[in-house]
Motif scaffolding. Structure first.
Motif, PDB file in Angstrom:
ATOM      1  N   GLN A 159     -58.969  65.386  -6.183  1.00 45.68           N
ATOM      2  CA  GLN A 159     -60.190  64.800  -6.769  1.00 45.68           C
ATOM      3  C   GLN A 159     -59.877  63.468  -7.453  1.00 45.68           C
ATOM      4  N   ILE A 160     -58.784  63.429  -8.222  1.00 46.60           N
ATOM      5  CA  ILE A 160     -58.400  62.193  -8.920  1.00 46.60           C
ATOM      6  C   ILE A 160     -58.127  61.076  -7.919  1.00 46.60           C
ATOM      7  N   ARG A 161     -57.364  61.385  -6.864  1.00 50.23           N
ATOM      8  CA  ARG A 161     -57.037  60.372  -5.863  1.00 50.23           C
ATOM      9  C   ARG A 161     -58.302  59.875  -5.149  1.00 50.23           C
ATOM     10  N   GLY A 162     -59.211  60.813  -4.843  1.00 51.51           N
ATOM     11  CA  GLY A 162     -60.440  60.430  -4.153  1.00 51.51           C
ATOM     12  C   GLY A 162     -61.342  59.550  -5.008  1.00 51.51           C
ATOM     13  N   LEU A 163     -61.492  59.919  -6.295  1.00 45.39           N
ATOM     14  CA  LEU A 163     -62.354  59.134  -7.181  1.00 45.39           C
ATOM     15  C   LEU A 163     -61.773  57.750  -7.457  1.00 45.39           C
ATOM     16  N   LEU A 164     -60.447  57.664  -7.560  1.00 45.14           N
ATOM     17  CA  LEU A 164     -59.827  56.362  -7.780  1.00 45.14           C
ATOM     18  C   LEU A 164     -59.945  55.477  -6.542  1.00 45.14           C
ATOM     19  N   SER A 165     -59.857  56.077  -5.350  1.00 45.48           N
ATOM     20  CA  SER A 165     -59.960  55.286  -4.122  1.00 45.48           C
ATOM     21  C   SER A 165     -61.336  54.652  -4.000  1.00 45.48           C
ATOM     22  N   GLU A 166     -62.364  55.288  -4.559  1.00 41.69           N
ATOM     23  CA  GLU A 166     -63.711  54.708  -4.523  1.00 41.69           C
ATOM     24  C   GLU A 166     -63.805  53.473  -5.411  1.00 41.69           C
ATOM     25  N   ARG A 167     -62.847  53.332  -6.296  1.00 45.23           N
ATOM     26  CA  ARG A 167     -62.824  52.164  -7.186  1.00 45.23           C
ATOM     27  C   ARG A 167     -61.731  51.184  -6.780  1.00 45.23           C
ATOM     28  N   GLY A 168     -61.248  51.338  -5.533  1.00 47.18           N
ATOM     29  CA  GLY A 168     -60.268  50.397  -5.001  1.00 47.18           C
ATOM     30  C   GLY A 168     -58.855  50.630  -5.460  1.00 47.18           C
ATOM     31  N   ILE A 169     -58.578  51.805  -6.054  1.00 43.75           N
ATOM     32  CA  ILE A 169     -57.226  52.105  -6.536  1.00 43.75           C
ATOM     33  C   ILE A 169     -56.680  53.255  -5.705  1.00 43.75           C
TER      34      ILE A 169
ATOM     35  N   SER B 170     -65.486  55.385 -17.182  1.00 40.47           N
ATOM     36  CA  SER B 170     -64.630  55.988 -16.151  1.00 40.47           C
ATOM     37  C   SER B 170     -63.207  56.156 -16.659  1.00 40.47           C
ATOM     38  N   ARG B 171     -62.735  55.207 -17.481  1.00 43.44           N
ATOM     39  CA  ARG B 171     -61.390  55.307 -18.046  1.00 43.44           C
ATOM     40  C   ARG B 171     -61.283  56.547 -18.942  1.00 43.44           C
ATOM     41  N   GLU B 172     -62.341  56.791 -19.700  1.00 37.26           N
ATOM     42  CA  GLU B 172     -62.374  57.971 -20.577  1.00 37.26           C
ATOM     43  C   GLU B 172     -62.355  59.273 -19.765  1.00 37.26           C
ATOM     44  N   LEU B 173     -63.128  59.288 -18.673  1.00 32.72           N
ATOM     45  CA  LEU B 173     -63.198  60.493 -17.838  1.00 32.72           C
ATOM     46  C   LEU B 173     -61.890  60.755 -17.106  1.00 32.72           C
ATOM     47  N   PHE B 174     -61.258  59.686 -16.604  1.00 34.12           N
ATOM     48  CA  PHE B 174     -59.967  59.857 -15.935  1.00 34.12           C
ATOM     49  C   PHE B 174     -58.890  60.304 -16.927  1.00 34.12           C
ATOM     50  N   ALA B 175     -59.007  59.867 -18.152  1.00 28.32           N
ATOM     51  CA  ALA B 175     -58.071  60.325 -19.184  1.00 28.32           C
ATOM     52  C   ALA B 175     -58.235  61.833 -19.417  1.00 28.32           C
ATOM     53  N   GLU B 176     -59.462  62.316 -19.390  1.00 28.77           N
ATOM     54  CA  GLU B 176     -59.707  63.754 -19.540  1.00 28.77           C
ATOM     55  C   GLU B 176     -59.116  64.534 -18.363  1.00 28.77           C
ATOM     56  N   LEU B 177     -59.274  63.976 -17.153  1.00 25.03           N
ATOM     57  CA  LEU B 177     -58.682  64.633 -15.977  1.00 25.03           C
ATOM     58  C   LEU B 177     -57.164  64.658 -16.066  1.00 25.03           C
ATOM     59  N   HIS B 178     -56.593  63.588 -16.621  1.00 26.98           N
ATOM     60  CA  HIS B 178     -55.142  63.536 -16.793  1.00 26.98           C
ATOM     61  C   HIS B 178     -54.671  64.626 -17.760  1.00 26.98           C
ATOM     62  N   GLU B 179     -55.407  64.805 -18.851  1.00 25.05           N
ATOM     63  CA  GLU B 179     -55.062  65.852 -19.810  1.00 25.05           C
ATOM     64  C   GLU B 179     -55.191  67.239 -19.177  1.00 25.05           C
ATOM     65  N   LYS B 180     -56.210  67.390 -18.344  1.00 27.87           N
ATOM     66  CA  LYS B 180     -56.389  68.670 -17.646  1.00 27.87           C
ATOM     67  C   LYS B 180     -55.216  68.941 -16.716  1.00 27.87           C
TER      68      LYS B 180
ATOM     69  N   ASP C 197     -53.961  49.842 -17.583  1.00 29.23           N
ATOM     70  CA  ASP C 197     -54.171  48.531 -16.965  1.00 29.23           C
ATOM     71  C   ASP C 197     -55.594  48.039 -17.243  1.00 29.23           C
ATOM     72  N   ALA C 198     -55.708  46.992 -18.040  1.00 27.39           N
ATOM     73  CA  ALA C 198     -57.029  46.471 -18.418  1.00 27.39           C
ATOM     74  C   ALA C 198     -57.631  45.577 -17.344  1.00 27.39           C
ATOM     75  N   GLU C 199     -56.847  45.227 -16.329  1.00 27.13           N
ATOM     76  CA  GLU C 199     -57.325  44.294 -15.320  1.00 27.13           C
ATOM     77  C   GLU C 199     -57.951  44.978 -14.106  1.00 27.13           C
ATOM     78  N   ASN C 200     -57.857  46.321 -14.012  1.00 28.17           N
ATOM     79  CA  ASN C 200     -58.486  46.998 -12.869  1.00 28.17           C
ATOM     80  C   ASN C 200     -59.984  47.164 -13.121  1.00 28.17           C
ATOM     81  N   GLU C 201     -60.692  47.744 -12.159  1.00 26.18           N
ATOM     82  CA  GLU C 201     -62.156  47.815 -12.218  1.00 26.18           C
ATOM     83  C   GLU C 201     -62.687  49.030 -12.973  1.00 26.18           C
ATOM     84  N   LEU C 202     -61.825  49.762 -13.645  1.00 28.66           N
ATOM     85  CA  LEU C 202     -62.295  50.932 -14.392  1.00 28.66           C
ATOM     86  C   LEU C 202     -63.099  50.498 -15.609  1.00 28.66           C
ATOM     87  N   THR C 203     -64.260  51.093 -15.758  1.00 27.70           N
ATOM     88  CA  THR C 203     -65.092  50.831 -16.936  1.00 27.70           C
ATOM     89  C   THR C 203     -64.610  51.693 -18.094  1.00 27.70           C
TER      90      THR C 203
END
Length: 325
Positions: A131-141, A169-179, A160-166
């Motif tokens: 899921q993480i890989r799929g969601l990041l690929s939609e944002r070009g990562i 989305s950065r907050e949500l991906f951080a939650e997935l990382h903790e999970k 990385d502050a230069e990528n397209e994560l808002t």
């Protein structure tokens, strides 16, 4: 023949005058009914709750025989209903070549419980990583495949502050990382528990002497095989795990196909994975097993050699359990 369920159980038998006896029993009535019933051989399809009822009925002096569900299915006559299922069990348990399942103790089921929970956590972690890989690929990562790649790349992506994560989305991906980290911790705890269980049990501890068998395989095989007396031979046990060829023979011509993949998929997978690890490390070894494996790889290929070693290990484990060696 006894068709078990959650609440209503169905009983089928033949009386002394070959008169058919059918009876439906509520869950609370079952043990009381069989306590006053003549000592008998009772066939039960191996399904949810079967081992519990087998233990309880055995305490009352009955001989309980658990039957393979696929084997019983071939005896069903007419439309499917509860009494027809009970009759099919009766017919199946009366056959001399019946396919039985060994009754497990509560301790064996406890070990299986640990493995079931651990396997579910692993599957959840795999789904989360995908899921993480799929969601990041939609944002070009794009992150390469593999859990370790996600563990390594995701923290730097979040920083990385230069990528397209808002910010959201950065907050949500951080939650997935903790999970993901939580799942890793839980799996490691179960691994440690399995390792302790392995060394606390004499049978699984001896299983570690077999090449390609670690604590995970040793404990689940020990919980599955018990004392080995539920299987007629080592060949029978290997066949029950599905590490033998399927056969489609006719007219005296023997035709063998791929492995049958019957029985416990989890144990079969563990045995084959362990065999692959042995094969990968046998190149520079000169012991008898390594020489046999290298010859087998040259003649039949890596995958077939892995299955052959898995079959060999299954037979060795049965012999160790049944002969206490």
């Amino acid at each position: 023949g006894l068709d078990i369920a959650k609440n209503i159980f169905h009983f089928y038998s033949l009386g002394a005058d070959t008169k058919v006896i059918k009876k439906s029993l509520k869950r609370a009535e079952l043990l009381a009914f069989f306590a006053n019933y003549p000592v008998s051989s009772i066939g039960i399809e191996a399904c949810g709750g079967a081992h519990h009822w087998a233990r309880e009925l055995t305490k009352q002096g009955h001989q309980v025989i658990l039957l393979n569900a696929k084997y019983v299915k071939s005896f069903v006559v007419g439309n499917k209903n509860d009494f027809n299922d009970a009759q099919a069990i009766f017919d199946a348990v009366s056959r001399p070549n019946k396919r039985t399942v060994a009754v497990k103790t509560i301790e064996q089921q406890d070990v299986q419980l640990v493995h079931n929970i651990r396997q579910e956590l692993i599957e959840t972690r795999t789904a989360l990583v995908n899921q993480i890989r799929g969601l990041l690929s939609e944002r070009g990562i794009v992150i390469p495949q593999g859990i370790n790649q996600v563990r390594k790349e995701l923290p730097s992506i979040l920083e990385d502050a230069e990528n397209e994560l808002t910010a959201l989305s950065r907050e949500l991906f951080a939650e997935l990382h903790e999970k993901l980290k939580t799942l890793d911790t839980q799996i490691k705890e179960h691994d440690a528990r399995i390792n302790r269980l392995c060394h606390q049990n004499e049978r699984s501890k001896r299983f570690l002497e077999v090449p390609g068998v670690g604590p995970i395989t040793a404990t689940i095989v020990a919980a599955d095989i018990g004392d080995g007396k539920g299987y007629a031979s080592s060949r029978d046990y290997a066949a029950r795990l599905g590490v033998v060829p399927k056969q489609h023979s006719s007219g005296g011509k023997q035709v063998y196909l791929g492995i049958s993949k019957r029985g416990n998929r989890y144990i079969r997978t563990m045995l084959i994975h362990g065999a692959r690890a042995v094969l990968k490390n046998c190149t520079n070894k000169t012991d008898k097993l390594s020489l046999w494996l290298k010859s087998l790889i040259e003649r039949r290929g890596f995958n077939k050699a892995a299955v052959a070693l898995a079959n060999k290990n299954a037979r060795i484990l049965w012999a160790m359990a049944s002969k206490n060696k």
